[in-house]
Design an enzyme around this catalytic site. Structure first.
Site, short mmCIF file in Angstrom:
data_model
loop_
_atom_site.label_atom_id
_atom_site.label_comp_id
_atom_site.label_asym_id
_atom_site.label_seq_id
_atom_site.Cartn_x
_atom_site.Cartn_y
_atom_site.Cartn_z
N ASP A 191 32.09 41.67 41.26
CA ASP A 191 32.93 40.86 40.37
C ASP A 191 34.01 41.74 39.76
OD1 ASP A 191 33.81 38.73 38.88
OD2 ASP A 191 32.05 38.59 37.59
N ASP A 192 35.27 41.47 40.09
CA ASP A 192 36.42 42.19 39.51
C ASP A 192 36.56 43.63 40.00
OD1 ASP A 192 36.61 39.86 38.03
OD2 ASP A 192 36.88 40.86 36.11
N CYS A 212 37.91 34.39 39.73
CA CYS A 212 36.58 34.24 40.30
C CYS A 212 36.22 32.83 40.74
CB CYS A 212 35.52 34.77 39.34
SG CYS A 212 35.80 34.34 37.63
N LYS A 230 25.54 35.89 39.93
CA LYS A 230 26.57 35.01 39.37
C LYS A 230 26.83 33.82 40.26
CE LYS A 230 31.51 35.07 38.26
NZ LYS A 230 32.65 35.88 37.81
N HIS A 244 29.04 30.55 38.77
CA HIS A 244 30.36 30.20 38.23
C HIS A 244 31.06 29.10 39.03
CE1 HIS A 244 33.95 31.93 35.73
NE2 HIS A 244 33.46 30.79 35.24
N HIS A 276 32.33 43.11 35.82
CA HIS A 276 33.07 42.29 34.85
C HIS A 276 32.77 42.80 33.45
CE1 HIS A 276 34.55 38.72 32.79
NE2 HIS A 276 34.97 38.23 33.94
N ASP A 286 35.26 39.74 44.73
CA ASP A 286 35.84 38.39 44.73
C ASP A 286 37.36 38.41 44.57
OD1 ASP A 286 35.72 39.22 42.07
OD2 ASP A 286 34.79 37.39 41.31
N HIS A 287 37.91 39.49 44.01
CA HIS A 287 39.36 39.66 43.87
C HIS A 287 39.61 41.05 43.33
CE1 HIS A 287 38.57 38.97 39.64
NE2 HIS A 287 38.05 37.79 39.93
N LYS A 337 44.01 41.29 39.09
CA LYS A 337 43.34 40.03 38.84
C LYS A 337 44.28 39.03 38.15
CE LYS A 337 39.47 38.09 36.14
NZ LYS A 337 38.26 38.41 35.35
#
Length: 576
Positions: A30-31, A70, A129, A131, A285, A337-338, A362
């Site tokens: 994540d991130d 995300c 996660k 989301h 994150h 994810d990015h 992001k």
């Protein structure tokens, strides 16, 4: 001799892929920035386990997320489709789900890769996660829940980590709106006190009933917003096992251990396979909660500590595969994810990732730093070790790739934007099947990429770019994240054009004077956009303001609402 050996290897690898259904292990950070791990050039953050995957498998250098935030990126990953097709792209300022108790989420009519693998006999699990939403109309309809999207087992966070999840951190959710609501509340309180004082000393002629009504209305206003924003930690920071809330609020000091324990346990329970395990990390994150074992151990502060802890978790899960004798029978994938969150800072301390040589991060729909991510695959004996592929690929490609490996069939009633990567990963294909990739910021098209295969050029045109703050800073500092529309963006006509094969940092835009093919390329991209838009059909917007606001009747709760607090994990956590 080398060609014969390669052909034999490919034939053997393809045969192995077709004769058996591999277990599938997916890691999604994540991130995480592409420049944060060793195999992509970082020599100061230690990521030996992710680096080992790259050495033993295939590394992609142009792996592209379908969105730079995300919720939409993960929707595209799960469905193999641009988020705008499923309604998971926003036309307002809320580009990701804001609450567990919102009504938006991944629609039930979207078919995830987990659903298709489930139909092929796989046991499917998601740890970490989600989301993608929880409920639609009641607190227990679970219309958006992982178990309603093809997963047999879910343990993790239905939302995402926020600063609000850690008691000593400043709030992160809707900070500007909360500041305005506090201001309005203070004005109301001041007005009530002024009216009351004026009435008492005889300076104001007003009936007590009016003051009482004004006080009552002001109290309702305060309760209406503070009942949500004042208790974010209880409403959003929760853990669930399947449909049951197990921690509310979650205890961050043991979350990593719980996630790891669950992933290892899932592999052990399903070692006779085939299984799909999607490990969706809460790392890296904010608030970057890191266990004591890793605090202060990296050269990059709290962020580096958090990355190294995540890598350690990857290693433990890979070790469990080997312990069960499953390494050679498992297709493993690692990605983010990015891109990294450049604006995440605490004073002078950087709390977001590094995106290497790529511009932006992001939240930026077009710039490469927001969408170019790590992509690593391993399947010993089937995928060639130590291979690097420089072709454009997408996170959406995982969908058809997994369906192919499982022996399934892609849905025929919808557009699938991903492409099967198996021929490319095995070396049987030299070029990516992607010709054009479209880069959205919410529901707004910001950029287009054209892979001109005959020349090797990778053209990228930016039609809209964010206005950096302060000018030239490379990010939107002070705003938290760059906007997609309005005064915070610049529209370009003609668009900014780059050839990423020559200028991957997007530093020097081309012009008709410097690039003879400029007009030809822009016309070609314009026609591609028209064709792409003809494939889009109107769908309900899952991230509309109504869908993302907090609705108390949808709140997952382990007690009787609003008394929602519990710890059903007890002291079951063990060090691994």
């Amino acid at each position: 001799m080398a060609l014969t050996s390669s052909l034999c290897w490919n034939v053997f690898g393809l045969s192995a892929a077709m004769d058996s259904k591999p277990n599938i292990l997916l890691f999604l950070a994540d991130d995480l920035g592409i420049g944060d791990i060793g195999c992509y050039g970082n020599d100061t953050i230690r990521t030996p386990n992710i680096d080992r995957l790259a050495r033993e498998g295939v590394k992609l250098t142009q792996h592209i997320a379908a969105a730079s935030l995300c919720t939409p990126s993960r929707a595209a990953f799960l469905t193999g489709r641009y988020p705008i097709r499923s309604g998971m792209a926003s036309s307002n300022g809320y580009r990701a789900l804001q609450w567990n108790a919102g009504s938006g989420g991944l629609p039930a009519n979207e078919t995830t890769f987990a659903r298709l693998l489930q139909q092929q006999g796989y046991t499917t699990g998601l740890i970490g996660k989600w989301h993608q939403g929880v409920n639609c109309e009641s607190f227990n309809d679970h219309c958006h829940h992982p178990l309603n999207h093809g997963f047999d087992y879910f343990y993790g966070m239905p939302f995402t980590l926020l600063n609000n999840c850690q008691e000593n951190k400043p709030p992160e959710l809707d900070v500007a709106l909360q500041a305005r609501l506090w201001l309005y509340s203070q004005i109301i309180i001041l007005a009530v006190l002024t009216l009351t004082a004026g009435k008492l000393v005889g300076l104001i002629s007003i009936r007590w009933k009016i003051i009482a009504c004004f006080t009552f209305v002001g109290g309702l206003f305060f309760i209406s917003w503070y009942s949500s924003y004042g208790f974010v930690r209880y409403w959003n920071c929760i853990l669930m096992r399947n449909h049951d809330v197990t921690e509310q609020p979650m205890r961050l000091e043991r979350t990593a251990s719980l996630m790891l324990k669950e992933a290892v346990s899932f592999i052990k329970r399903n070692r006779h396979g085939p299984f799909l395990l999607f490990v969706s990390f809460l790392h890296v994150h904010t608030p970057l909660f890191t266990t004591a074992k890793f605090l202060g151990k990296s050269h990059h502060g709290l962020y580096g500590d958090n990355v190294e802890e995540m890598d350690w978790m990857v290693g433990k899960i890979l070790d469990s595969l080997e312990k069960q004798g499953l390494k050679n029978y498992t297709f493993t994938y690692f990605a983010s994810d990015h891109g990294g969150h450049l604006e995440a800072q605490d004073g002078s301390a950087q709390l977001g990732g590094w995106n290497g040589i790529y511009k932006g991060g992001k939240g930026m729909g077009g710039w490469e730093g927001g969408i170019r991510v790590p992509g690593v695959f391993r399947w010993p004996g089937v995928l060639p070790a130590g291979t690097v592929i420089d072709e454009p690929t997408s996170l959406m490609d995982i969908y058809p790739t997994l369906v192919h490996l499982a022996g399934g069939t892609l849905p025929q009633d919808r557009v699938i934007d991903g492409r099967n990567l198996v021929p490319l990963l095995q070396g049987r294909a030299q070029k990516s099947e992607h010709k054009f990739l479209f880069h959205y910021c919410g529901s707004y098209l910001h950029a287009v990429r054209w892979h001109q295969k005959d020349s090797g050029a990778i053209w990228k045109a930016h039609y809209v770019t964010p206005v950096f703050h302060p000018p030239g800073a490379g990010a939107c500092y002070g705003k938290g994240i760059c906007p997609c529309f309005g005064e915070g963006v610049t529209h370009h006509d003609p668009p900014l054009l780059f050839d990423l094969s020559r200028d991957p940092s997007e530093a020097k835009p081309l012009s008709p004077d410097t690039e003879p093919l400029f007009d030809t390329v822009i016309r070609k991209m314009g026609r591609a956009i028209e064709e792409h838009r003809r494939t889009l059909t109107p769908v309900p917007e899952q991230l509309s303001v109504y869908n993302v606001v907090w609705k108390p009747w949808l709140q997952p709760c382990c007690g009787t609402f609003p008394f929602c607090w519990c710890d059903r994990e007890g002291d079951t956590t063990q060090s691994l």
